[in-house]
Every structure is written in structure tokens, then in C-alpha cells.
Design an enzyme around this catalytic site. Structure first.
Site, PDB file in Angstrom:
ATOM      1  CG  HIS A 149      -0.307   0.399   2.476  1.00  0.00           C
ATOM      2  ND1 HIS A 149       0.454  -0.497   3.182  1.00  0.00           N
ATOM      3  CD2 HIS A 149      -0.261   1.554   3.162  1.00  0.00           C
ATOM      4  CE1 HIS A 149       0.929   0.107   4.259  1.00  0.00           C
ATOM      5  NE2 HIS A 149       0.512   1.352   4.278  1.00  0.00           N
TER       6      HIS A 149
HETATM    7  C1  UD1 Z   1      -2.358   5.487   5.957  1.00  0.00           C
HETATM    8  C2  UD1 Z   1      -1.057   6.008   6.568  1.00  0.00           C
HETATM    9  C3  UD1 Z   1       0.015   4.944   6.452  1.00  0.00           C
HETATM   10  C4  UD1 Z   1      -0.448   3.625   7.048  1.00  0.00           C
HETATM   11  C5  UD1 Z   1      -1.747   3.213   6.379  1.00  0.00           C
HETATM   12  C6  UD1 Z   1      -2.287   1.922   6.945  1.00  0.00           C
HETATM   13  C7  UD1 Z   1      -0.591   8.434   6.421  1.00  0.00           C
HETATM   14  C8  UD1 Z   1       0.231   9.439   5.733  1.00  0.00           C
HETATM   15  N1  UD1 Z   1      -0.574   7.193   5.900  1.00  0.00           N
HETATM   16  O1  UD1 Z   1      -2.113   5.309   4.567  1.00  0.00           O
HETATM   17  O2  UD1 Z   1       1.171   5.365   7.157  1.00  0.00           O
HETATM   18  O3  UD1 Z   1       0.536   2.640   6.848  1.00  0.00           O
HETATM   19  O4  UD1 Z   1      -2.705   4.261   6.581  1.00  0.00           O
HETATM   20  O5  UD1 Z   1      -3.448   1.526   6.306  1.00  0.00           O
HETATM   21  O6  UD1 Z   1      -1.229   8.744   7.387  1.00  0.00           O
HETATM   22  N2  UD1 Z   1      -9.797   4.649   2.389  1.00  0.00           N
HETATM   23  C9  UD1 Z   1     -10.910   3.851   2.442  1.00  0.00           C
HETATM   24  N3  UD1 Z   1     -11.406   3.529   3.674  1.00  0.00           N
HETATM   25  C10 UD1 Z   1     -10.846   3.963   4.816  1.00  0.00           C
HETATM   26  C11 UD1 Z   1      -9.704   4.780   4.748  1.00  0.00           C
HETATM   27  C12 UD1 Z   1      -9.188   5.105   3.511  1.00  0.00           C
HETATM   28  O7  UD1 Z   1     -11.443   3.430   1.440  1.00  0.00           O
HETATM   29  O8  UD1 Z   1     -11.345   3.631   5.897  1.00  0.00           O
HETATM   30  C13 UD1 Z   1      -9.231   5.015   1.081  1.00  0.00           C
HETATM   31  C14 UD1 Z   1      -9.091   6.512   0.958  1.00  0.00           C
HETATM   32  O9  UD1 Z   1     -10.201   7.074   0.355  1.00  0.00           O
HETATM   33  C15 UD1 Z   1      -7.855   6.686   0.124  1.00  0.00           C
HETATM   34  C16 UD1 Z   1      -7.050   5.420   0.368  1.00  0.00           C
HETATM   35  O10 UD1 Z   1      -7.918   4.514   1.023  1.00  0.00           O
HETATM   36  O11 UD1 Z   1      -8.169   6.755  -1.236  1.00  0.00           O
HETATM   37  C17 UD1 Z   1      -5.831   5.693   1.193  1.00  0.00           C
HETATM   38  O12 UD1 Z   1      -6.178   6.136   2.519  1.00  0.00           O
HETATM   39  P1  UD1 Z   1      -5.281   7.182   3.354  1.00  0.00           P
HETATM   40  O13 UD1 Z   1      -5.785   7.273   4.742  1.00  0.00           O
HETATM   41  O14 UD1 Z   1      -5.141   8.414   2.559  1.00  0.00           O
HETATM   42  O15 UD1 Z   1      -3.833   6.584   3.394  1.00  0.00           O
HETATM   43  P2  UD1 Z   1      -3.303   5.123   3.522  1.00  0.00           P
HETATM   44  O16 UD1 Z   1      -2.693   4.767   2.218  1.00  0.00           O
HETATM   45  O17 UD1 Z   1      -4.342   4.204   4.099  1.00  0.00           O
END
Ligand code: UD1
Length: 377
Positions: free
Chosen positions: A213
Site C-alpha cells: 500500500h
Molecule cells: C495510511 C497512513 C500509512 C499507514 C496506512 C495503513 C498516512 C500518511 N498514511 O495510509 O502510514 O501505513 O494508513 O493503512 O497517514 N480509504 C478507504 N477507507 C478507509 C480509509 C481510507 O477506502 O477507511 C481510502 C481513501 O479514500 C484513500 C485510500 O484509502 O483513497 C488511502 O487512505 P489514506 O488514509 O489516505 O492513506 P493510507 O494509504 O491508508
């Protein structure tokens, strides 16, 4: 009677939940502590958040800021804006943050500006790669936190080099490994092995677990395609179980690769099932930070699909190997493990399941209570 120590604990994203579970459990054992739990809502899905609360028996958050997803700036800004009134209302003696996600730095910044001290659990880890958003979050949080709880000796060196006072640094071990030790017996009862067809008459078949990820791996279609091609070649040898993170899911369609039938994409998996899979896997391939530590604690060979790690102890003492993102290196690393040449390793000092106990004992001893030093703006 002395006033209780009011500790405001922050969670935002999935890895935070695994770390806060043992801390909240330990805090609840002390009548002199008044723990408060704030969820920023950075992760909000059933599969990335709610299931962890249920399985790990984390109390429901007292406050949920419901910030949701967004760009780094938008998400960080929204957390800052929404947490400030909570801090002003609650007036905690201390804010406790874990890990390196956007919620970690955002709440730390809001707190110190109000004169509330911050404790950072998992301080001092450095990849020395400033293109990683987590590295920026780690550096900034450690620069402003008053109490720095570290998992490994290297972290102490990093913090001292950055000018942090020695007396603010405490080597306490790893709270994520506390959770692992507590929940492993329950995880071993999980039915995930039979659900995924990984068991035969002799028990667990050989299989690998993959997680991906990191933005540096999945946000570039080219790098992602290279990784998938390498792992697709391995899927001809053994089943690969790939729980797909939402960030990765969005990028997979663009990669447009036909996958071997043994390359099994599944939705994100809850804590107990995932721990069960990790514990039984022949091999783990990952770009996660936490999984490098969990495999070291479980003695399972781990190939990290990155060029660096902020957790070098998993290499110097544990089962982890950095193989980078070049397909040939990944395949060669996996073949070596399958040929019985994987790293064995040992458990690092203090990764004994008692980190939360040490942290809470220190907080009770050193944090001034009842002063409620919230600045009036
Ligand atoms: C975040 C953390 C990362 C951690 C990871 C674990 C930061 C900078 N990054 O990255 O360090 O390792 O979490 O998972 O804080 N999304 C969903 N459902 C959710 C949450 C997110 O569908 O409950 C989608 C969002 O819309 C987005 C993508 O997942 O498009 C990424 O989510 P985001 O929280 O931006 O960062 P992570 O890549 O999860």
C-alpha cells in the site's frame, strides 16, 4: 486525594488501533488514570477500523472527528481544526500519539500549541527517506513531543542526533508486539485457513501473504505492474494471499495484468485472521512497517519490497530482508526462502509483551497532573 492523570489517546488509521489496544487496556487497570480516546476518523471503514475495535476490545472512542480521506494537507488541516476544541474542552494532562500517520502529527501540533505535552509511542524510527509521508510525520512529531517512547536502540541514536534530550527518551519495547502476544492464542483459533483453502490433511499448506500500500509502490502504475508480475511468477509455485488495501484497489484496475489462479486477491482482513495467516505463512512479502515487526516476533521470513526500512532491528536481529522492488530480486529472495534459506532471527530485547506496562508506569511517574495548562488564545 490526588487528581487523576488525564490521558487523551489518539487513533486515526488502522496500524494505530493495534498499538493503542494494549495501552488502553493497561490504562484501564489504573484507577488513578482517566483515559480518553479520540478517533480522528482518518480510516473509517468496517474493515480498516471497526473490526479492530471489536476484536481487540478497544473501548468505543469518546470522540470521533470524522475527518475521512483527503489530500495530505486537507486531511492534516481538518484534523488540526477539529481536534483543537476537543483539547480545549477536555484539558488533558497529556496527549498520547502512536506511529507515523497524518493523525499523529496533526494532533501533536494542535496539542503543543495549547501547551499540552505530547508522548510519542514508537518515536525515533527513521527510514532517512524524506519522500515518504510517514518520515516527515515521524520527524516533526519527535521534534515537538516531550516524552519519546522507543522500540529499539537505533531510535535513541536518531533522537539524540536530532538534539532531543536524553532524559526525554525511554526504551520500552514494542506495543504492537504486546498486542500480538495477547491475541495470538485467539488468532490461532481463526477459521481463515480453511475458508481460504490453505489447509489439507496435514495442516497448513505452503502459502505466502502479500501486502502492498505504500504510495511509492502502488501510485506508479509501472512499479505496481513490475511487482505484480514478479509475484505472479511466484504464484505458480505457491498460493499468494493478497488482502488489498483500498489505496491499492484503486490502482489495480490501471495495472491491467492477468493473474495466476493461485494469486488470490481478497478484501482487507481483520486483526485475528491476519495474525493467524502471518503466523502460518511460509513467507511474507510486504511494504508495511508493522508487518516487518510482526514477522520478526513470529519468526516468519519476511521480504520487504522497499529500498529502506525505518525498522532496521528487523534486519539485524529478525527475519526481515530488504529486496527492493526489482522483480528479479523479489523472485530470487522468495526462491531462497522456499529452498529453506530464509532468515531465522531472534526476538529483539524488550519485545516481550510488556511495553504498555512500562509506558504507563513511566507516565504515572513523570507527567505533572492536574495543572491543565491549556493556553487561552
Ligand atoms: C495510511 C497512513 C500509512 C499507514 C496506512 C495503513 C498516512 C500518511 N498514511 O495510509 O502510514 O501505513 O494508513 O493503512 O497517514 N480509504 C478507504 N477507507 C478507509 C480509509 C481510507 O477506502 O477507511 C481510502 C481513501 O479514500 C484513500 C485510500 O484509502 O483513497 C488511502 O487512505 P489514506 O488514509 O489516505 O492513506 P493510507 O494509504 O491508508
Amino acid at each position: 486525594m490526588t487528581k487523576p492523570l488525564k490521558l487523551l489517546n489518539i487513533v486515526g488509521a488502522r496500524p494505530n488501533l493495534v498499538k493503542i489496544a494494549p495501552l488502553m487496556r493497561e490504562m484501564k487497570r489504573h484507577a488513578e488514570i482517566e483515559p480518553v480516546l479520540v478517533h480522528t476518523g482518518q480510516h473509517y471503514d468496517e474493515k480498516l477500523s471497526d473490526i479492530f475495535f471489536r476484536q481487540m476490545e478497544i473501548p468505543a472512542p469518546d470522540v470521533n472527528l470524522e475527518v475521512g480521506s483527503g489530500s495530505h494537507a486537507a486531511q492534516t488541516a481538518e484534523i488540526l481544526r477539529r481536534v483543537e476544541p476537543v483539547l480545549l474542552d477536555d484539558k488533558p494532562d497529556l496527549v498520547l500519539v502512536v506511529g507515523d500517520v497524518n493523525s499523529t502529527i496533526a494532533v501533536s501540533l494542535a496539542a503543543v500549541k495549547l501547551g499540552i505535552p505530547v508522548a510519542h509511542v514508537e518515536a525515533g524510527l527513521r527510514s532517512f527517506d524524506r519522500t515518504m509521508p510517514e518520515e516527515i510525520n515521524r520527524l516533526l512529531t519527535d521534534a515537538i513531543a516531550s516524552y519519546l517512547f522507543v522500540t529499539e536502540e537505533d531510535a535513541i541514536e536518531h533522537l539524540l542526533k536530532e538534539g532531543r534530550p536524553r532524559e526525554s527518551i525511554y526504551l520500552v519495547g514494542n506495543v504492537m508486539i504486546d498486542a500480538l502476544r495477547q491475541f495470538l492464542p485467539l488468532a490461532q483459533k481463526s477459521g481463515v485457513g480453511s475458508e481460504l483453502g490453505l489447509l489439507d490433511g496435514n495442516g497448513w499448506r505452503k502459502f505466502a501473504v502479500l501486502t502492498l500500500h505504500r504510495p511509492s509502490n502502488v501510485d506508479s502504475a509501472e512499479i505496481l505492474a513490475g511487482l505484480l508480475r514478479a509475484i505472479n511468477a511466484l504464484a505458480a509455485v505457491l498460493p499468494i494471499i493478497f488482502p488489498v488495501h483500498p489505496r491499492t484497489q484503486q490502482r489495480l484496475a490501471d495495472a491491467n495484468i492477468s493473474l495466476h489462479p493461485q494469486f488470490r486477491l481478497v478484501p482487507p482482513i481483520g486483526y485475528l485472521d491476519f495474525l493467524c495467516l502471518l503466523n502460518s505463512a511460509t513467507l511474507v512479502l510486504t511494504d508495511s512497517g508493522g508487518i516487518q515487526e510482526e514477522t520478526t516476533a513470529l519468526g516468519v521470513p519476511c521480504l520487504t519490497l522497499r529500498d529502506n526500512t525505518e525498522r532496521p532491528i528487523t534486519i539485524s536481529q529478525g527475519t526481515n530482508q530488504l529486496v527492493g522492488t526489482h522483480p528479479d530480486k523479489i523472485v530470487a529472495g522468495a526462491q531462497a526462502v522456499l529452498a529453506g534459506k530464509g532468515k531465522t532471527g531472534r526476538i529483539p530485547p524488550f519485545w516481550d509483551g510488556r511495553a504498555a506496562e512500562r509506558i504507563v508506569e513511566i507516565l504515572l511517574r513523570v507527567v505533572p497532573r492536574g495543572e491543565r495548562r491549556v493556553a487561552v488564545t
